[in-house]
Write a protein that holds these residues in place. Structure first.
Motif, PDB file in Angstrom:
ATOM      1  N   GLY A   1      -2.925   1.553  -4.128  1.00 33.38           N
ATOM      2  CA  GLY A   1      -2.321   0.431  -4.541  1.00 33.38           C
ATOM      3  C   GLY A   1      -0.994   0.801  -4.816  1.00 33.38           C
TER       4      GLY A   1
ATOM      5  N   TRP B   1      -9.767  -0.288  -5.432  1.00 31.62           N
ATOM      6  CA  TRP B   1      -8.893  -1.373  -5.897  1.00 31.62           C
ATOM      7  C   TRP B   1      -8.263  -2.032  -4.655  1.00 31.62           C
ATOM      8  CZ3 TRP B   1      -4.003  -3.215  -4.706  1.00 31.62           C
ATOM      9  CH2 TRP B   1      -3.498  -3.981  -5.548  1.00 31.62           C
ATOM     10  N   VAL B   2      -7.872  -1.200  -3.857  1.00 31.06           N
ATOM     11  CA  VAL B   2      -7.504  -1.739  -2.301  1.00 31.06           C
ATOM     12  C   VAL B   2      -8.613  -2.387  -1.336  1.00 31.06           C
ATOM     13  CG1 VAL B   2      -6.313  -1.108  -0.035  1.00 31.06           C
ATOM     14  CG2 VAL B   2      -5.516   0.261  -2.212  1.00 31.06           C
TER      15      VAL B   2
ATOM     16  N   ILE C   1       0.898  -1.111   0.039  1.00 29.46           N
ATOM     17  CA  ILE C   1       0.015  -0.029   0.016  1.00 29.46           C
ATOM     18  C   ILE C   1       0.909   1.261   0.055  1.00 29.46           C
ATOM     19  CG2 ILE C   1      -1.902  -0.954   1.148  1.00 29.46           C
ATOM     20  CD1 ILE C   1      -1.118   0.264   3.805  1.00 29.46           C
TER      21      ILE C   1
ATOM     22  N   GLN D   1      -3.335   2.657  -7.700  1.00 33.11           N
ATOM     23  CA  GLN D   1      -4.492   2.239  -7.990  1.00 33.11           C
ATOM     24  C   GLN D   1      -5.332   2.923  -7.000  1.00 33.11           C
ATOM     25  OE1 GLN D   1      -1.799   0.218  -7.637  1.00 33.11           O
ATOM     26  NE2 GLN D   1      -2.310  -1.727  -9.148  1.00 33.11           N
TER      27      GLN D   1
END
Length: 254
Positions: free
Chosen positions: A49, A57-58, A25, A53
Motif C-alpha cells: 500500500g 490491505w491492498v 500502490i 501496508q
C-alpha cells in the motif's frame, strides 16, 4: 474464459489512460537465490500500500470493478520500480489469471512498460498469484503458452496448497514451481513432507521445470531441502522483502 465486451473495452481504456485505483500502490522486493552459486538470481515484486501496508490491505480494496486495471497497474509498477532501482536480475511479477481476458491484448501494457523503462523483457517471469482461485485450467494454459511464445518465463506459486494436483503441474509445465511455505515449514522433522517434495522434484526434472522453495526460515529447513535436490530458495532466513529496495543476502554469515 469469456468477459463481457463492456469490461474488455473499459479495461483497454484503463490501461491506456492510467485510470486511478483510488489509492497508490508500491512494490517491495524479496531476493531469490541460487544456493549453488551463492548468488541472487531474481527478485519477486510484492505489492504494498501507499505507506507500505501489506498485500492483504491492498487486496481488501480489489473488486470486480478494478481487478483488471489492478493487474495491469501492478505489472507496470513492478517494472518501473525495478528499473529505477537498477535491477539486472530476473524479476518475478505476480498476475491474476482471472483478470486476463486475452493474453495477447493484456500483455501490451507490460511490453510498453518494459520498453519505456528500459527493462530487459527476457528477464520477466510471470507468476500465478495465490490471491485468486484458479477454476479454468485451459485459460491458464493459454496464458502460459502465449507468454512462453513471447520468451517470458512462467511460474506457479504455492504448490502444495491450491496448486497441489499433479495433472495441473504436468499440463501447465511452468518454468519454475514454487513450493508452498506450509510444505517447507519444519520439513526436516516430517518424512511425509519430504516424500512429497522428492516426488515433485522428480516430476519437475523430467519435464524441465525448476523447483524453488519459498518461505525458508531456518538453516535446518535449508539443509533438508538441499539434500532433497533443491537449490533455489526464497524466505526470511535469507532476506525479508524490502520496500522499494533490492535487499541483499548475507551469504558469508549463513
Amino acid at each position: 474464459m469469456d468477459f463481457p465486451d463492456s469490461i474488455k473495452q473499459q479495461t483497454c481504456r484503463d490501461c491506456l489512460s492510467g485510470a486511478s485505483l483510488g489509492f497508490e500502490i508500491r512494490m517491495a522486493f524479496q531476493p531469490i537465490v541460487d544456493w549453488r552459486k551463492k548468488q541472487i538470481i531474481s527478485y519477486e515484486a510484492l505489492v504494498r500500500g501507499p505507506e507500505g501496508q501489506g498485500a492483504g490491505w491492498v487486496f481488501e480494496r480489489i473488486n470486480e470493478n478494478n481487478r483488471y486495471y489492478f493487474d495491469q497497474a501492478c505489472r507496470v509498477k513492478a517494472i518501473e520500480t525495478a528499473a529505477r532501482l537498477g535491477c539486472d536480475t530476473f524479476l518475478h511479477i505476480n498476475f491474476l489469471p482471472n483478470a486476463v481476458y486475452n493474453p495477447e491484448t493484456c500483455i501490451k501494457a507490460t511490453i510498453e512498460a518494459a520498453d519505456m523503462y528500459k527493462f530487459d523483457m527476457t528477464k520477466l517471469i510471470f507468476e500465478v498469484t495465490e490471491s485468486e482461485q484458479i477454476i479454468d485450467k485451459d485459460h491458464l494454459q493459454r496464458i502460459f503458452s502465449s507468454y512462453s511464445k513471447r520468451g517470458f518465463k512462467t511460474a506457479i506459486d504455492d504448490y502444495g496448497s491450491g496448486f497441489s494436483r499433479i495433472d495441473w503441474l504436468t499440463d501447465l509445465r511452468p518454468d519454475i514451481l514454487k513450493l508452498d511455505m506450509l510444505l517447507i515449514r519444519d520439513i526436516e522433522q516430517c518424512e511425509e513432507k519430504q516424500k512429497v517434495v522428492r516426488d515433485v522434484v522428480k516430476i519437475c526434472q523430467l519435464q524441465g521445470s525448476q523447483v524453488l522453495a519459498e518461505g525458508v526460515e531456518t538453516q535446518a529447513e535449508l539443509d533438508c531441502l538441499l539434500n532433497l535436490g533443491i537449490h533455489l530458495f526464497q524466505g526470511y532466513y535469507l532476506a525479508k522483502p524490502a520496500l522499494e529496495e533490492l535487499a541483499e543476502v548475507p551469504f558469508d554469515s549463513l
